[in-house]
Write an enzyme that holds these catalytic residues in place. Structure first.
Site, PDB file in Angstrom:
ATOM      1  N   GLU A   1      -2.090   9.880  -0.891  1.00 43.65           N
ATOM      2  CA  GLU A   1      -3.971   9.393  -0.745  1.00 43.65           C
ATOM      3  C   GLU A   1      -3.984   8.841   0.726  1.00 43.65           C
ATOM      4  OE1 GLU A   1      -6.515   6.629  -0.661  1.00 43.65           O
ATOM      5  OE2 GLU A   1      -4.748   6.260   0.103  1.00 43.65           O
ATOM      6  N   GLU A   2      -3.617   8.381   1.464  1.00 42.48           N
ATOM      7  CA  GLU A   2      -3.486   7.875   2.348  1.00 42.48           C
ATOM      8  C   GLU A   2      -4.060   9.614   3.432  1.00 42.48           C
ATOM      9  OE1 GLU A   2      -3.790   5.040   3.560  1.00 42.48           O
ATOM     10  OE2 GLU A   2      -2.070   4.156   1.845  1.00 42.48           O
TER      11      GLU A   2
ATOM     12  N   ASP B   1       0.867  -1.295   0.017  1.00 48.18           N
ATOM     13  CA  ASP B   1       0.089  -0.212  -0.192  1.00 48.18           C
ATOM     14  C   ASP B   1       0.892   1.016  -0.034  1.00 48.18           C
ATOM     15  OD1 ASP B   1      -1.831   1.703  -0.158  1.00 48.18           O
ATOM     16  OD2 ASP B   1      -2.335   1.714   2.120  1.00 48.18           O
TER      17      ASP B   1
END
Lengths: 470, 470
Positions: free
Chosen positions: A330-331, A296
């Site tokens: 994104e996180e 991820d």
């Protein structure tokens, strides 16, 4: 009755003719793509570097910056038509020293447990926070217990992921409200901190971080939030059933800083027929900080880079401009995804297709599509081409967080769907590391993505002027 | 032309009617099976015991015997109608002390490499064997080099598994002749030993053992055979290209003993309508000795046991007698599989279906079937029932080694087909251990098997008198 027969028959014949029509040249191209990916792939080496030489790449960190420079360099070496950095301001949150927590069942009787701060959390007081705990399953429980029973306590959210759901992302979706909104909800009832059961389907000792929000909670009322490993969540729950007035201690020194400048990394092969129409393939370059972000979303980044390399290596000249975009943040903010879409709109760049890989580097099973029936039907007609590669999952559904902002009613959005059974074993935890990624599984994912990009580029999308008749 | 339309139309209507007919009750039953497996499964605990408390279970070993006793006890606790042991004489081969090998490029310049004896190999002389090496890709190379260049040397088989094959079992099939027949073929040209590149698609340091045969080579002419890790195979090959006259040393003390008595472990739920017609589900209880045999084939054993437990837990009363068979000695003799089929024939036990799980405890993708068109068509009509569980692979092909001897022209044979990408990372090596098995993936496999067994039991097989009209 006869009309129905005729209709059915025509449908059957049409379907098989379509399948056959695309079969020959396209099946050869797909075979070439898979051969290059499996025999001479680059994605695994890139991931090795991102994971083992750079490591976790939280937005605003030195590692995120190094990842920007590294991937820019590697894209330049692929001989693309253009490679550039797109500046974007991102939030910066740092974890501080390693978090520490214990359960105290009586003075002097303590057991250390595994926790980590949630991303965006405020710190505890410097000496930590120790108080009683109230265990809840959901926000309704908060209402039921009320301020009377919650005030001054730590709220322990312990609703596990549902193991009977086959698609583990559904199980995640059914739990993640505890992590994301748990602190702001508990604060309304006077809680002083929260502990959240890790979003993990496995019993183990890894706490899993992830983003949280205080919503419009005023700064002075924000309470610290941490995640606890699944083993220790069970331990805490059992201890509470024996000793409801036990105390929980935790200490964390995380901090939110000023926003800093970072970048989306973009590479492009300019289209030979429609240079001003774009296809995007991407993942997010930032990651959480506990592991090295291999699944991820290091995997999604290197697979996306590999898509462009595979098209070049198989001597395919795309009609549309094909971009790899490595999105930043994104996180904990999605700033990169929003920025890319915003600039695309400002520059009037027509995007016809965007594909994101952000579900781990596991064996690919297919794709999920956010599109209309006409496009979905065209894509479904390509299923036979994917069968030799055991790619079978073509369903309507979500795509990816970073490409979501591109949605405009015509662009076709898609997400790679790898096998999801092990994803949450690693997601946002210290064990999301390079060794948890299998080379072949990673490579199959990149080849599967490249195959779809090739088909979309060749045949265009429906309800859009770039459609190309075969 | 009209006739074709009519035929197509009827086919389409029949297919869709069949799919709908089975849908409701059966989809509920499958959902129940998966729920019990994922929420309250037993297979992972059984595998934990087999792997971590017992360990590698080579035929004739104390561990194999302990595994027989343990699984018999566990099957008894399931409350089946019958549980028994079926005696079978099995070969006994022991590895002896840990093998040792090095490459010597000059006197005193040695590099230790990772090897293991192949199963069934003779030992080296007690002081080991040191001589020159000739690298080959296949048996044709032996013929090309001839006795002149081979005599007195160690033959090094270095043909790697083909990475571009999507189904890794095909890549294995394309290489395993080197391991199985390498010694007998090399001995014909006067070789004194062989080293075989491990059947592994990954680059790592684990040597992979596996069965080999001397065919009709007279005892005095049998040469010792070992496997070398993929990393060390590349190292040896590179060293040879620089220094063709380097020497390879290896020492192993393995031994073949007299056959010993062992057992197939069998449990049965007796059928309510056709007690004398049998469905078998099984795996093999023996394993190689380097790891603990968790994937190969502890997983298949516990999944097969779980099938019977899932049927009981969901209150399904089978029409046919359903047996779990834990076969002994698949790895180096297949004596258990042969014995079971032989006794079934002697007792005139009519078997309608046999299913084996022997491809690792990974996410299940479907099944491979060894059967006729009529049965395959019926099974294919059940595909929609499996779709919610992402089970999509229904193809004709092989089944399983242990159930192969049951083949009689009517029995339907099937093999579970899990995702195969990682299987050969672990196959027959020291890293085939419990921690390499994911609980959910294992459980999904057992539930998938139970679902198929349920459907076959309910609807019977075609071309056989037990067929049940719905």
């Amino acid at each position: 009755m006869k009309k129905i027969f005729l209709l059915l028959a025509i449908t059957a014949i049409t379907a098989s003719a379509t399948a056959q029509k695309v079969n020959k040249a396209d099946s050869t191209q797909l075979r070439n793509i898979f051969d290059v990916a499996l025999l001479n792939g680059k994605s695994y080496d890139w991931l090795d570097y991102l994971s083992n030489e750079i490591g976790g790449r939280l937005s605003g960190s030195v590692q995120a910056d190094r990842a920007v420079r590294y991937t820019e360099k590697e894209l330049n070496e692929l001989g693309l038509d253009k490679v550039w950095l797109q500046p974007v301001m991102v939030p910066k949150w740092t974890r501080g020293f390693k978090e520490y927590a214990y359960i105290e069942t009586a003075p002097g009787r303590t057991s250390v447990v595994n926790i980590c701060a949630l991303g965006g959390s405020v710190p505890t007081p410097p000496t930590g926070l120790k108080t009683e705990v109230i265990e809840v399953q959901n926000f309704e429980d908060l209402e039921r217990f009320g301020r009377e029973q919650i005030e001054g306590k730590i709220v322990f959210y312990n609703r596990p992921m549902q193991a009977d759901l086959i698609q583990t992302f559904e199980a995640y979706g059914g739990c993640v409200d505890q992590r994301y909104a748990g602190a702001m909800e508990a604060a309304k009832y006077g809680a002083v901190g929260i502990v959240v059961r890790s979003m993990n389907l496995r019993q183990d000792d890894f706490p899993h971080t992830g983003s949280m929000s205080y919503g419009d909670t005023p700064p002075g009322q924000r309470i610290p939030a941490c995640a606890i490993s699944t083993n220790d969540a069970d331990y805490l729950s059992n201890a509470l059933s024996l000793k409801p007035d036990l105390k929980f201690y935790f200490k964390q020194s995380c901090q939110t800083h000023e926003d800093v400048e970072s970048y989306n990394v973009i590479g492009e092969i300019t289209g030979s027929v429609y240079p001003n129409k774009y296809i995007v393939v991407g993942g997010h370059l930032d990651s959480w900080d506990l592991g090295d972000g291999a699944h991820d979303d290091g995997a999604g980044c290197v697979q996306s880079m590999e898509v462009l390399r595979l098209l070049k290596q198989t001597n395919y000249k795309p009609k549309h401009s094909i971009r790899v975009v490595l999105f930043m943040n994104e996180e904990n903010g999605l700033r990169g995804g929003r920025k890319y879409a915003e600039e695309a709109r400002l520059k009037n760049e027509k995007h016809i297709f965007a594909l994101e890989s952000d579900a781990g580097g596991f064996t690919p099973r297919g794709f999920s599509f956010d599109t209309d029936d006409a496009n979905f039907k065209q894509i479904e007609s390509w299923k036979p081409l994917f069968k030799p590669y055991l790619i079978h999952f073509f369903e309507k559904g979500g795509s990816g967080a970073d490409i979501g902002p591109l949605k405009d009613g015509t662009v076709v959005l898609a997400g790679l769907r790898p096998d999801s059974q092990r994803y949450f074993d690693y997601h946002h935890a210290a064990n999301d590391t390079f060794d948890a990624v299998n080379k072949r599984e990673l490579e199959l994912g990149g080849a599967t993505m490249a195959s779809l990009v090739y088909l979309i580029d060749k045949y265009g999308i429906k309800n859009e002027t770039t459609e190309v008749k075969n």
